[in-house]
Design a protein around this motif. Structure first.
Motif: not given
Ligand code: FAQ
Length: 310
Positions: A70-99
């Motif tokens: 569960x902690x690892x999931x939480x770390x993922x969420x903090x980090x996606x939030x940190x990335x979002x401050x740079x103007x990219x959404x979590x959904x976009x990043x997840x799509x890039x991973x999945x592609x």
């Protein structure tokens, strides 16, 4: 002061770059790439350990492992939030991973074959992650550095619980000791690869150090991890699987044998033992649970409408 001068001044004075500060496009792109790769690693990293939740050898071990995953999931969420401050959404990043257009750490493409692998992951994989992330608590991008402070505290617990599993196994029966040694044999070299290619072949290190994203190089961090971990293996009575390993009195560090960089690049490019399985599982779960995201969004929309008409 021009925006470029302001950015250079902040970096020069060891101050943090915050989301609204001016930053070169290439700095923003590098931060998005690194933070996203890190977030994806935390989330994909739940799979090898999740594999053992149902088979943990006691209720206590099961509770600890569930908390860690569960902690690892939480770390993922903090980090996606940190990335979002740079103007990219979590959904976009997840799509890039999945592609397959963004990466996650090579280490999570190896299988967890025995219970000792859960010990080895905590001890070695979290140990390597902390070595890198303690440096990143001082990285130049503010939201990333603050996320790292909390993550490092949790990773320290992860590392200790892994080492404790290895200690219990190494003090156990012959079969348990053999299991611990086998896990060290399989996880040692991939853990050294986590730090990335040698400095001479690293694409981003020079620029990332100039921007103080990285404060130490891949090879420096790898060496720090080796120097800290070899005595821990000795304490357990386990043998590091490297015939060339030797203490060098002149440098004050351990010398190690050659790392198989062909294996590393093959794993990074998608041909590791579990790459296909990890990606397929991630995409499958995302699609299967789309209804959870849709239900949460519908509930939030309803609550907004109710609040507006109240
Ligand atoms: N795997 O020029 P460099 C964890 C790529 S968290 C895959 O040296 P950089 C917690 C790199 O992206 C573990 N690819 O790159 C946990 C680049 O690709 P590109 C994750 C790798 O960025 C524990 C190319 O090679 N931690 O374990 C790897 O300056 C237990 C050239 O490399 C982080 O992500 C690799 N190992 O340095 C969870 C920390 N290494 O863009 C669950 C943050 C390199 O040219 C259970 N990241 N590449 O196509 C970093 O510190 C850095 O990004 C490095 C790489 C040090 C990983």
């Amino acid at each position: 002061m021009t925006p470029e001068e302001r950015f250079d001044a902040l970096i020069g004075e060891d101050l943090k770059i915050e989301p609204r500060d001016p930053m070169p496009d290439a700095y923003r792109a590098t931060m998005i790439r690194q933070i996203a790769q890190h977030a994806h690693s935390e989330v994909i990293g739940m799979q090898p350990e999740g594999n053992w939740i149902t088979r943990a050898p006691s209720l206590k071990r099961k509770a600890i492992l569930i908390a860690k995953v569960q902690d690892e999931a939480g770390h993922g969420l903090y980090l996606y939030s940190a990335a979002e401050t740079l103007g990219v959404s979590r959904a976009e990043l997840v799509d890039l991973l999945h592609e397959g257009r963004q990466k996650y750490s090579s280490i999570f493409n190896y299988p967890t074959l025995t219970w000792a692998d859960i010990g080895a992951i905590g001890w070695l994989v979290d140990g390597a992650a902390i070595t890198n992330q303690v440096m990143l608590t001082r990285t130049s991008y503010g939201p990333y550095s603050r996320a790292m402070i909390r993550i490092c505290k949790e990773e320290s617990f992860h590392q200790r619980q892994g080492y404790e599993i290895m200690r219990v196994l190494s003090e156990g029966t012959d079969a348990q000791r053999a299991m611990a040694q086998d896990a060290l044999d399989r996880w040692w070299w991939p853990s050294l690869m986590m730090f990335g290619p040698p400095d001479a072949e690293s694409t981003h290190t020079v620029q990332s150090m100039a921007w103080k994203i990285k404060l130490e190089t891949n090879d420096q961090l790898r060496q720090r991890f080796i120097d800290a971990t070899v005595p821990q293996a000795e304490y357990l009575g386990l043998k590091v699987p490297d015939p060339d390993l030797a203490w060098n009195t002149e440098t004050g560090h351990y010398d190690v044998g050659p790392i198989d960089w062909d294996e590393f690049w093959s794993v990074v490019k998608g041909d590791g033992p579990c790459n296909k399985e990890r990606s397929a599982h991630k995409v499958g779960v995302w699609e299967e649970h789309a209804w959870v995201r849709e239900a949460a969004a519908a509930h939030a929309a309803k609550a907004r409408t109710a609040a507006a008409s109240a």
